[in-house]
Design an enzyme around this catalytic site. Structure first.
Site, PDB file in Angstrom:
ATOM      1  CE1 TYR A  56       3.171   8.588   8.045  1.00  0.00           C
ATOM      2  CE2 TYR A  56       3.896   7.054   6.334  1.00  0.00           C
ATOM      3  CZ  TYR A  56       4.107   8.190   7.108  1.00  0.00           C
ATOM      4  OH  TYR A  56       5.259   8.920   6.930  1.00  0.00           O
ATOM      5  CG  HIS A 104       1.022  15.995  14.356  1.00  0.00           C
ATOM      6  ND1 HIS A 104       1.113  17.356  14.156  1.00  0.00           N
ATOM      7  CD2 HIS A 104       2.268  15.521  14.158  1.00  0.00           C
ATOM      8  CE1 HIS A 104       2.354  17.679  13.878  1.00  0.00           C
ATOM      9  NE2 HIS A 104       3.086  16.582  13.863  1.00  0.00           N
ATOM     10  CB  VAL A 105       1.184  13.205   9.538  1.00  0.00           C
ATOM     11  CG1 VAL A 105       2.163  12.197   8.962  1.00  0.00           C
ATOM     12  CG2 VAL A 105       0.067  13.447   8.541  1.00  0.00           C
ATOM     13  CG  HIS A 106       1.040   9.210  14.219  1.00  0.00           C
ATOM     14  ND1 HIS A 106      -0.139   9.917  14.071  1.00  0.00           N
ATOM     15  CD2 HIS A 106       0.665   7.963  14.614  1.00  0.00           C
ATOM     16  CE1 HIS A 106      -1.161   9.147  14.359  1.00  0.00           C
ATOM     17  NE2 HIS A 106      -0.712   7.942  14.684  1.00  0.00           N
ATOM     18  CG  LEU A 107       6.834   6.163   9.829  1.00  0.00           C
ATOM     19  CD1 LEU A 107       6.027   5.460   8.737  1.00  0.00           C
ATOM     20  CD2 LEU A 107       8.208   6.572   9.301  1.00  0.00           C
TER      21      LEU A 107
END
Length: 343
Positions: free
Chosen positions: A251, A259-262
């Site tokens: 991350y 918006h959380v994103h890997l």
């Protein structure tokens, strides 16, 4: 035509009226009651479009201004709509914007209905006079090229111009719902290809659950993050070049997108979309935090905190991530990286 007002969420001062299509500069000073030295006197430029119902926020100061928990970036500008939050500097001093049809009582304090005295204004040419002019275009910051997704990572990606219709930081939420961009999905997550991949293979794993950022993660998200990593492992396993290339999952410490994103990214960094020092350092320094480290922090502390000064890592010299040899320019770095791909 409605009138536009900037409203202090912590009630530090009366609402400030923003004139239609005229630039208004705010920051530290008597108008905002902000005394924080980290806030510039000219921190933001605001330009209201009263007909269309939004304002354009341009960051002028050095320290970060945020809209919806996303850094605007010095010299960049983004729209702010009713219901969204503007933090003047360093996630502090929150504001919202309101458009009022009848402003006869709005902003009064018992002294009458006189609005707050307007700070320094300038027209679209930078002159020190109030003048109606064309509304500012909504520009997308250059450091958010990875903000839109869906192009094939096996072909050369051509950056596309961002549309001004919505907040650029919300692009992920739109892309993840687009079946054409999805390469995998289950009941918990969806995987899309980065439209501006920084390597031959560059995917994003996103949860369906709305989680704005790493700071919004809590202990009960641990299983979700573990699932995201497993899905990333799956993507790597099914990659045709999995035996040839090394991959990392992680991350960004300060992501530009809400918006959380890997990120699941191959370590060849062989892509025409890798163009700047910021691009390079965002994936090859401690700015890029391994997925397992984030999960460990969440299990240990129940939250994820990011060290101060992480943004400075983007300014570090260009160093090869394999041999650490320093390179003067991106083209020279890319030529150098080819020697590792051939070996």
């Amino acid at each position: 035509m409605p009138t536009c007002w900037l409203v202090s969420e912590d009630d530090r001062h009366r609402p400030i009226q923003l004139p239609h299509q005229q630039a208004l500069i705010l920051g530290r000073g008597p108008e905002t009651k902000i005394k924080d030295q980290k806030c510039s006197r000219n921190q933001v430029e605001l330009r209201a479009d009263c007909n269309r119902g939004f304002i354009i926020v341009k960051q002028l100061g050095t320290n970060p201004t945020n809209v919806e928990n996303v850094i605007v970036g010095k010299g960049n500008q983004v729209p702010l709509k009713p219901g969204q939050k503007l933090c003047m500097v360093n996630q502090l001093y929150p504001y919202t914007v309101r458009f009022i049809e009848d402003a006869s009582t709005f902003g009064s304090t018992g002294e009458g209905n006189k609005p707050v005295k307007r700070p320094y204004q300038k027209d679209s040419h930078g002159d020190e006079k109030a003048k109606e002019g064309p509304a500012s275009k909504i520009s997308t910051p250059s450091h958010t090229e990875e903000a839109s997704y869906g192009a094939s990572v096996t072909e050369k990606a051509t950056p596309q111009k961002a549309e001004p219709a919505g907040h650029w930081s919300q692009g992920l939420k739109v892309s993840m719902q687009d079946p054409k961009m999805q390469v995998y999905k289950d009941e918990k997550v969806v995987v899309i290809k980065d439209k501006y991949p920084k390597a031959r293979y560059h995917w994003l794993v996103l949860p369906w659950e709305s989680i704005s950022s790493l700071k919004a993660l809590r202990a009960d998200h641990c299983e979700l993050l573990k699932h995201m990593q497993k899905v990333g492992d799956r993507m790597i396993k099914h990659c045709p070049d999995a035996q040839k290339l090394r991959f990392r999952q992680g991350y960004h410490a300060i992501p530009s997108m809400s918006h959380v994103h890997l990120h699941v990214i191959s370590q060849d960094f062989d892509s025409p979309c890798l163009k700047t020092k910021k691009h390079w350092n965002s994936f090859t320094t401690d700015y890029f935090i391994d997925s397992q480290e984030i999960i460990a922090k969440l299990e240990r502390d129940g939250k994820v905190s990011v060290k101060e000064g992480m943004g400075e890592l983007l300014k570090l010299p260009l160093c090869c991530h394999v041999c650490r040899k320093q390179q003067a320019t991106i083209p020279k770095l890319k030529d150098h990286l080819k020697t590792h791909l051939l070996s």
